[in-house]
Design a protein around this motif. Structure first.
Motif, PDB file in Angstrom:
ATOM      1  N   PRO A 193       0.966  -1.255  -0.226  1.00  0.00           N
ATOM      2  CA  PRO A 193      -0.089  -0.102  -0.066  1.00  0.00           C
ATOM      3  C   PRO A 193       0.878   1.370  -0.134  1.00  0.00           C
ATOM      4  O   PRO A 193       1.957   1.432   0.380  1.00  0.00           O
ATOM      5  N   CYS A 210      -6.969   5.136  -2.227  1.00  0.00           N
ATOM      6  CA  CYS A 210      -6.143   4.217  -2.058  1.00  0.00           C
ATOM      7  C   CYS A 210      -6.461   3.151  -0.816  1.00  0.00           C
ATOM      8  O   CYS A 210      -6.567   3.952   0.205  1.00  0.00           O
ATOM      9  N   MET A 212      -6.266  -1.103   0.711  1.00  0.00           N
ATOM     10  CA  MET A 212      -5.453  -2.472   0.870  1.00  0.00           C
ATOM     11  C   MET A 212      -6.116  -3.403   1.397  1.00  0.00           C
ATOM     12  O   MET A 212      -7.329  -3.368   1.988  1.00  0.00           O
ATOM     13  N   GLN A 215      -0.559  -6.172   3.774  1.00  0.00           N
ATOM     14  CA  GLN A 215       0.707  -5.454   3.546  1.00  0.00           C
ATOM     15  C   GLN A 215       1.212  -5.662   2.127  1.00  0.00           C
ATOM     16  O   GLN A 215       2.033  -4.946   1.597  1.00  0.00           O
ATOM     17  N   SER A 218      -2.884  -4.455  -2.620  1.00  0.00           N
ATOM     18  CA  SER A 218      -3.434  -3.156  -2.879  1.00  0.00           C
ATOM     19  C   SER A 218      -4.617  -3.157  -3.530  1.00  0.00           C
ATOM     20  O   SER A 218      -4.634  -3.799  -4.584  1.00  0.00           O
TER      21      SER A 218
END
Length: 389
Positions: A193, A210, A212, A215, A218
């Motif tokens: 992300p 934006c 996700m 980790q 995204s």
């Protein structure tokens, strides 16, 4: 076959309701028109309110979610190159959880399998009969053979295009709808992300988000015309446009990569009233749709499940029908607040075709007021983390 509650729809709301009832000794059968693999392949949102997380824990299916989820104490809002953060923890004492809807559904399927819960896949021709009597039943076909389930109640968790809502006569139900003149083009990419919290961004080129799933996965969106198709957008064109719509600070460090899923979702606000007819109850998208801006789709379904589960438990355990009698009233009171928030968030950050110079100045003033006013940020945060049930 006979069961106490027939549940039409094997998505997360139907599965969660089934599991909660099962844990309290109430028998259910879930009917799903697709395969389990198809349901698990659908890409959906992943921001969970506190109330939804609590329901997962109540159902004893939260172990993996609690281990793997991402806790977000706030979110970033930008307009042009200016940005500010809304601190959920400071303003409400709470947070949201990022955990993909696909993972929620997977956890629920595994839990139902472990408890030998009855789920019938690949159902066709599902029809709800005599819902306005005390002896409703459901018929369906699998591989050309017709089956019948007699039941006490039917829960319609089969989405906007399912049969449940249309079972309620037009003379009884009223529908409210707002269609938005744009959609969201979304891509999923195996990239980190760009930020550790969601970024909601308005710009003179349109909205962008934006988000996700974890980790290394995204999810990004940009506002686009409804006439566009995913094939109109190469990955390179998408990344270039996204960078134009988010603050330079984030655009410069954005890591792009090949999309593993790309789709366009139209935006609509929709509510049907009532959400109960006789012994038929509507849950989730069968009764209401919100634009994704406020992250309320799955979460509004969860509040329906909460009210219906409690009402059915009260009926079976206490012989008291107050909970199911007031189900529609309670559910709709919260739904309309979620509809208002999602509409307002959409209006705040998207470009509308009929906006003039005055409208744009008002939009900027709305963003500035939210940025400058603690009480306004508090109201936003209260709605985002989830209003109480």
């Amino acid at each position: 076959m006979r069961t106490q509650v027939a549940i039409v729809g094997g998505g997360p709301s139907g599965l969660l309701l089934s599991h909660l009832l099962h844990r309290n000794g109430i028998d259910t059968i879930v009917l799903e028109r697709k395969t389990k693999e198809y349901v698990l392949s659908r890409i959906r949102a992943g921001v969970l309110e506190t109330g939804f997380v609590d329901l997962m824990r109540e159902a004893k299916v939260a172990d993996r979610m609690d281990k793997e989820c991402m806790i977000h104490d706030g979110t970033v809002i930008s307009y042009g190159n200016s940005q500010f953060r809304i601190d959920f923890k400071e303003l409400t004492g709470s947070h949201v959880v990022v955990y993909g809807q696909t993972e929620v559904t997977r956890d629920l399927y595994e839990a139902r399998d472990a408890m030998d819960g009855k789920i019938v896949f690949n159902t066709e021709g599902v029809t709800i009969h005599d819902a306005d009597t005390v002896t409703p039943y459901v018929t369906y076909n699998v591989s050309g053979a017709e089956h019948r389930i007699d039941c006490d109640f039917v829960a319609g968790c089969d989405g906007f295009h399912g049969v449940s809502r249309n079972t309620i006569p037009l003379s009884v139900r009223r529908e409210y709808e707002k269609l938005y003149p744009f959609g969201w083009l979304g891509i999923l990419s195996e990239t980190p992300p760009v930020h550790d919290e969601l970024i909601y961004s308005g710009s003179d080129r349109g909205f962008a988000l934006c988000s996700m799933r974890n980790q290394n996965l995204s999810r990004y969106y940009i506002q686009c015309p409804l006439s566009d198709t995913p094939s109109d957008w190469t990955d390179a064109a998408f990344w270039q446009e996204l960078k134009r719509r988010i603050p330079e600070e984030f655009a410069e460090k954005l890591i792009s990569g090949p999309s593993i899923e790309k789709s366009i979702a139209p935006l609509r606000s929709f509510v049907t009233e009532p959400m109960r007819w006789g012994r038929l109850f509507l849950c989730g998208d069968a009764a209401h749709i919100v634009p994704p801006t406020g992250a309320k789709g799955l979460n509004t379904a969860a509040s329906d499940v909460h009210y219906l589960n409690n009402g059915l438990l009260q009926f079976y355990q206490e012989g008291n029908s107050e909970g199911i009698d007031r189900y529609s009233e309670k559910a709709l009171a919260r739904i309309w607040k979620a509809e208002r928030f999602s509409w307002a968030a959409t209006k705040l950050l998207h470009n509308f075709p009929d906006q003039n110079a005055f409208d744009l100045k008002i939009q900027q003033a709305d963003v500035d007021f939210l940025s400058d006013n603690r009480e306004a940020r508090s109201v936003f945060a209260q709605n985002y983390v989830g209003l109480p049930y």
